[in-house]
Design a protein around this motif. Structure first.
Motif, PDB file in Angstrom:
ATOM      1  N   GLY A  96      49.534  37.031  52.831  1.00  0.00           N
ATOM      2  CA  GLY A  96      48.506  38.372  52.593  1.00  0.00           C
ATOM      3  C   GLY A  96      49.573  39.117  51.770  1.00  0.00           C
ATOM      4  N   ILE A  97      50.824  39.560  52.088  1.00  0.00           N
ATOM      5  CA  ILE A  97      51.760  39.831  51.821  1.00  0.00           C
ATOM      6  C   ILE A  97      52.027  38.776  50.214  1.00  0.00           C
ATOM      7  CG2 ILE A  97      54.528  40.838  52.384  1.00  0.00           C
ATOM      8  CD1 ILE A  97      52.060  42.251  52.789  1.00  0.00           C
ATOM      9  N   PHE A  98      52.584  37.731  50.644  1.00  0.00           N
ATOM     10  CA  PHE A  98      52.656  36.963  49.219  1.00  0.00           C
ATOM     11  C   PHE A  98      51.749  36.943  48.226  1.00  0.00           C
ATOM     12  CE2 PHE A  98      51.561  33.001  47.676  1.00  0.00           C
ATOM     13  CZ  PHE A  98      52.291  32.739  46.664  1.00  0.00           C
ATOM     14  N   LYS A  99      50.714  37.193  48.569  1.00  0.00           N
ATOM     15  CA  LYS A  99      49.512  37.342  47.344  1.00  0.00           C
ATOM     16  C   LYS A  99      49.608  38.695  46.953  1.00  0.00           C
ATOM     17  CE  LYS A  99      46.891  33.361  48.040  1.00  0.00           C
ATOM     18  NZ  LYS A  99      45.494  32.395  48.485  1.00  0.00           N
ATOM     19  N   LEU A 100      50.066  39.583  47.437  1.00  0.00           N
ATOM     20  CA  LEU A 100      50.635  41.014  46.769  1.00  0.00           C
ATOM     21  C   LEU A 100      51.467  40.755  45.878  1.00  0.00           C
ATOM     22  CD1 LEU A 100      49.364  43.648  46.623  1.00  0.00           C
ATOM     23  CD2 LEU A 100      50.112  44.139  48.786  1.00  0.00           C
ATOM     24  N   PHE A 114      50.577  46.124  37.009  1.00  0.00           N
ATOM     25  CA  PHE A 114      49.810  46.423  38.432  1.00  0.00           C
ATOM     26  C   PHE A 114      48.323  47.002  38.285  1.00  0.00           C
ATOM     27  CE2 PHE A 114      48.841  46.983  42.647  1.00  0.00           C
ATOM     28  CZ  PHE A 114      49.575  46.162  43.111  1.00  0.00           C
ATOM     29  N   GLU A 115      48.133  48.457  37.942  1.00  0.00           N
ATOM     30  CA  GLU A 115      46.808  49.156  37.860  1.00  0.00           C
ATOM     31  C   GLU A 115      45.470  48.088  37.395  1.00  0.00           C
ATOM     32  OE1 GLU A 115      43.689  51.136  39.104  1.00  0.00           O
ATOM     33  OE2 GLU A 115      45.739  51.360  39.648  1.00  0.00           O
ATOM     34  N   GLU A 116      46.241  47.812  36.255  1.00  0.00           N
ATOM     35  CA  GLU A 116      45.271  47.031  35.255  1.00  0.00           C
ATOM     36  C   GLU A 116      45.397  45.917  35.719  1.00  0.00           C
ATOM     37  OE1 GLU A 116      44.987  44.243  30.979  1.00  0.00           O
ATOM     38  OE2 GLU A 116      46.739  46.898  31.099  1.00  0.00           O
ATOM     39  N   ILE A 117      46.150  45.263  35.976  1.00  0.00           N
ATOM     40  CA  ILE A 117      46.319  44.059  36.786  1.00  0.00           C
ATOM     41  C   ILE A 117      44.765  43.918  38.514  1.00  0.00           C
ATOM     42  CG2 ILE A 117      47.119  42.118  38.401  1.00  0.00           C
ATOM     43  CD1 ILE A 117      47.258  41.149  35.854  1.00  0.00           C
ATOM     44  N   ARG A 118      45.223  44.582  38.920  1.00  0.00           N
ATOM     45  CA  ARG A 118      43.928  45.505  40.152  1.00  0.00           C
ATOM     46  C   ARG A 118      42.681  45.622  39.629  1.00  0.00           C
ATOM     47  NH1 ARG A 118      46.394  49.302  44.029  1.00  0.00           N
ATOM     48  NH2 ARG A 118      47.003  50.528  42.198  1.00  0.00           N
ATOM     49  N   ARG A 119      42.632  46.095  38.641  1.00  0.00           N
ATOM     50  CA  ARG A 119      41.226  46.532  37.688  1.00  0.00           C
ATOM     51  C   ARG A 119      40.895  44.944  36.883  1.00  0.00           C
ATOM     52  NH1 ARG A 119      43.365  50.770  35.242  1.00  0.00           N
ATOM     53  NH2 ARG A 119      43.753  49.584  33.036  1.00  0.00           N
ATOM     54  N   ASP A 129      43.694  37.176  56.381  1.00  0.00           N
ATOM     55  CA  ASP A 129      44.566  38.546  56.460  1.00  0.00           C
ATOM     56  C   ASP A 129      45.264  38.957  54.328  1.00  0.00           C
ATOM     57  OD1 ASP A 129      47.458  39.852  56.335  1.00  0.00           O
ATOM     58  OD2 ASP A 129      48.550  37.875  55.606  1.00  0.00           O
ATOM     59  N   VAL A 130      44.491  37.597  53.229  1.00  0.00           N
ATOM     60  CA  VAL A 130      44.484  38.196  51.992  1.00  0.00           C
ATOM     61  C   VAL A 130      43.809  38.974  51.852  1.00  0.00           C
ATOM     62  CG1 VAL A 130      44.414  36.931  49.941  1.00  0.00           C
ATOM     63  CG2 VAL A 130      45.531  35.528  51.430  1.00  0.00           C
ATOM     64  N   GLN A 131      42.420  38.416  52.823  1.00  0.00           N
ATOM     65  CA  GLN A 131      41.405  39.512  52.617  1.00  0.00           C
ATOM     66  C   GLN A 131      41.394  40.890  52.865  1.00  0.00           C
ATOM     67  OE1 GLN A 131      37.923  37.891  53.897  1.00  0.00           O
ATOM     68  NE2 GLN A 131      38.350  35.632  53.269  1.00  0.00           N
ATOM     69  N   LYS A 132      42.013  40.922  53.215  1.00  0.00           N
ATOM     70  CA  LYS A 132      42.563  42.803  53.996  1.00  0.00           C
ATOM     71  C   LYS A 132      43.525  43.447  53.602  1.00  0.00           C
ATOM     72  CE  LYS A 132      44.000  44.969  58.165  1.00  0.00           C
ATOM     73  NZ  LYS A 132      44.916  45.078  59.013  1.00  0.00           N
ATOM     74  N   THR A 133      44.496  42.269  53.150  1.00  0.00           N
ATOM     75  CA  THR A 133      45.789  42.790  52.111  1.00  0.00           C
ATOM     76  C   THR A 133      45.610  42.785  50.768  1.00  0.00           C
ATOM     77  OG1 THR A 133      47.134  41.584  53.484  1.00  0.00           O
ATOM     78  CG2 THR A 133      47.935  43.116  51.597  1.00  0.00           C
ATOM     79  N   LEU A 134      45.044  42.127  49.747  1.00  0.00           N
ATOM     80  CA  LEU A 134      44.466  43.297  48.595  1.00  0.00           C
ATOM     81  C   LEU A 134      43.158  43.993  48.709  1.00  0.00           C
ATOM     82  CD1 LEU A 134      46.376  40.190  48.285  1.00  0.00           C
ATOM     83  CD2 LEU A 134      45.126  39.807  46.634  1.00  0.00           C
TER      84      LEU A 134
END
Length: 156
Positions: A96-100, A114-119, A129-134
């Protein structure tokens, strides 16, 4: 603003269960060219291949340390997108931390916030873990497990 479609590899678009263990060290030990050759495509891979063929903004975001056998396997199956975000050999962070952190890298590479990537990012990933973290960071993350199981049942 067009979406960025990111696909995890293992147990998302690739069945590599035959080489998984309990730890990241187990995975790395079993990540040999012979074992990579035994991998197979999961049903969601068809969606990935189609999106690549249509010229959509498709990438891979994997916890794998990518090697030549991996890229060759993807090339043969038309699954090699425009870009791949993968782990370096010395990176031992939780998935999770790695992919974030890779989402931050993607923003830098694209020269956007980063906000644009998030959108824009839509990520398919089977790892809890990836699902929860992201998701906690505001990303859209889709669990591919039920999709793959349903498609396999339909094809049986």
């Amino acid at each position: 603003m067009l979406p960025i479609f990111l696909f995890d590899l293992d147990e998302t678009v690739i069945d590599s269960a035959h080489r998984q263990g309990e730890t990241l060290d187990d995975w790395r030990r079993m990540n040999t060219p012979d074992n990579v050759a035994k991998d197979s495509m999961l049903p969601l891979a068809d969606t990935m291949v189609q999106a690549i063929a249509e010229g959509l903004d498709v990438g891979i975001c994997t916890s794998r340390v990518m090697g030549e056998a991996d890229t060759t396997w993807l090339d043969v199956r038309n699954m090699r997108p425009r870009f791949t975000l993968s782990r370096s050999a010395d990176d031992m962070r939780d998935a999770g931390i790695f992919k974030l952190s890779k989402m931050h890298d993607l923003a830098t590479l694209r020269g956007v916030s980063f906000e644009e990537i998030r959108r824009r990012v839509i990520l398919w990933d089977d790892n809890a873990d990836v699902q929860k973290t992201l998701k906690n960071a505001g990303f859209r993350v889709i669990d591919p497990v039920l999709y793959n199981l349903n498609r396999m049942a339909q094809e049986a």
